[in-house]
Design an enzyme around this catalytic site. Structure first.
Site, PDB file in Angstrom:
ATOM      1  N   SER A  24       0.844  -1.202   0.000  1.00 17.28           N
ATOM      2  CA  SER A  24       0.000   0.000   0.000  1.00 17.28           C
ATOM      3  C   SER A  24       0.877   1.250   0.000  1.00 17.28           C
ATOM      4  CB  SER A  24      -0.948  -0.047   1.193  1.00 17.28           C
ATOM      5  OG  SER A  24      -1.927   0.962   1.106  1.00 17.28           O
TER       6      SER A  24
ATOM      7  N   ASP B 220      -9.334  -5.761  -4.523  1.00 18.14           N
ATOM      8  CA  ASP B 220      -8.960  -4.584  -3.736  1.00 18.14           C
ATOM      9  C   ASP B 220      -9.926  -3.439  -4.032  1.00 18.14           C
ATOM     10  OD1 ASP B 220      -7.755  -2.455  -2.449  1.00 18.14           O
ATOM     11  OD2 ASP B 220      -5.732  -3.051  -3.018  1.00 18.14           O
TER      12      ASP B 220
ATOM     13  N   HIS C 102      -7.568  -5.573  -0.270  1.00 17.68           N
ATOM     14  CA  HIS C 102      -6.463  -4.713   0.142  1.00 17.68           C
ATOM     15  C   HIS C 102      -5.748  -5.243   1.382  1.00 17.68           C
ATOM     16  CE1 HIS C 102      -4.211  -1.017  -0.209  1.00 17.68           C
ATOM     17  NE2 HIS C 102      -4.317  -0.820   1.097  1.00 17.68           N
TER      18      HIS C 102
END
Length: 295
Positions: A161, A234, A265
């Site tokens: 991320s 995601d 995610h």
């Protein structure tokens, strides 16, 4: 009249969102709620497996004291011959939640591992910002390259991320120091991510101060092998952004794409085959596959 009311409502929402973005973008991107909560997690340690860590306090060039946690192979002779992973966490992350990363890289792969806690996260001092976190990552890299045992080891950046954006920036600025790059569910840039999450913000992204322009930087990386790990489900960072990053990559060292159909995610790391993919990538990226030795 209904159309006019709809337009006015839309304008009000957009202006409100823009106001929040302008005044609170650092808080939105690096939420204090999760940064404070990150202090509650224990640093991952597996005494039954003989994994011990050293907590180090690093002082950045702007005089912020940040924490890093070093998992060095127990034998110095072994440690200096094995690769080192610098793990970079997400915006809501905590190094105390990185148990799987430490266990797999250290216990299964026999690597050294360094976990960095950005400023404002965990027990590190300071307030997070793009400029500050970039300084933190650079400080961690320089620490590893000065370490009496780890200084000459192959170095792998692993970022998830926001950590992926941190890793891309660090690799782009220090290409001669990095041997491989592993990215999971990261984004093109903050303005482009915001435009995807809330389309009216595409007209207001000019007020962003937190940019993280991975889309511009990744094309400047010319000789580092890169692995892209993407969760198809995601909902926070659309998979298309990872695909575009992959397409923008033109490193001569090779790139690899792996999609996980049921990964979102947060759970991509736990998907079947995740660590097998990483192992196979590292075999050709930094090892001689036939002999199992470092290139």
């Amino acid at each position: 009249m209904v159309i006019l009311e709809s337009i006015l409502t839309g304008m009000t929402i957009t202006i409100g969102a823009g106001t929040l973005l302008y005044f609170y973008q650092n808080e939105l991107l690096y939420p204090a709620k999760y940064r404070k909560k990150s202090c509650e997690f224990d640093i991952p340690i597996f005494s039954n497996d003989g994994i011990l860590y050293t907590e180090v306090i690093l002082t950045t060039k702007d005089k912020v004291r940040i924490r890093a946690y070093v998992y060095k192979r127990p034998n110095d002779d072994e440690a200096c011959k094995r690769p080192t992973v610098l793990a970079l966490h997400g915006n809501r992350g905590s190094i105390g939640q990185r148990s799987a990363i430490v266990h797999k890289f250290y216990h299964n792969f026999k690597f050294n591992v360094v976990l960095l806690s950005y400023r404002g996260y965990g027990h590190s001092e300071g307030i997070p910002s793009e400029e500050g976190i970039k300084i933190d990552a650079q400080t961690a890299l320089e620490y590893i390259r000065r370490h009496p045992i780890l200084y000459g080891t192959k170095l792998i950046l692993y970022g998830r991320s926001l950590g992926g954006a941190v890793a891309i920036d660090l690799a782009a600025r220090n290409e001669d120091e990095i041997n491989a790059l592993i990215l999971e569910n990261t984004f093109l840039s903050i303005p482009k991510l915001l435009s995807t999450l809330f389309s009216p913000l595409k007209y207001l992204t000019f007020i962003c101060t937190q940019i993280w322009s991975s889309d511009e930087q990744i094309g400047t990386i010319k000789k580092i092998p890169i692995l892209f790990l993407s969760g198809k489900l995601d909902a926070l960072v659309p998979q298309q952004q990872m695909k575009e990053l992959y397409e923008l990559t033109n490193t001569s060292a090779g790139k690899e794409w792996k999609e996980f159909p049921f990964g979102n995610h947060g759970n991509t790391i736990s998907q079947l085959g995740y660590w097998i993919v990483i192992k196979e990538f590292l075999l050709w990226a930094i090892f001689d596959k036939d002999e199992g030795k470092l290139k």
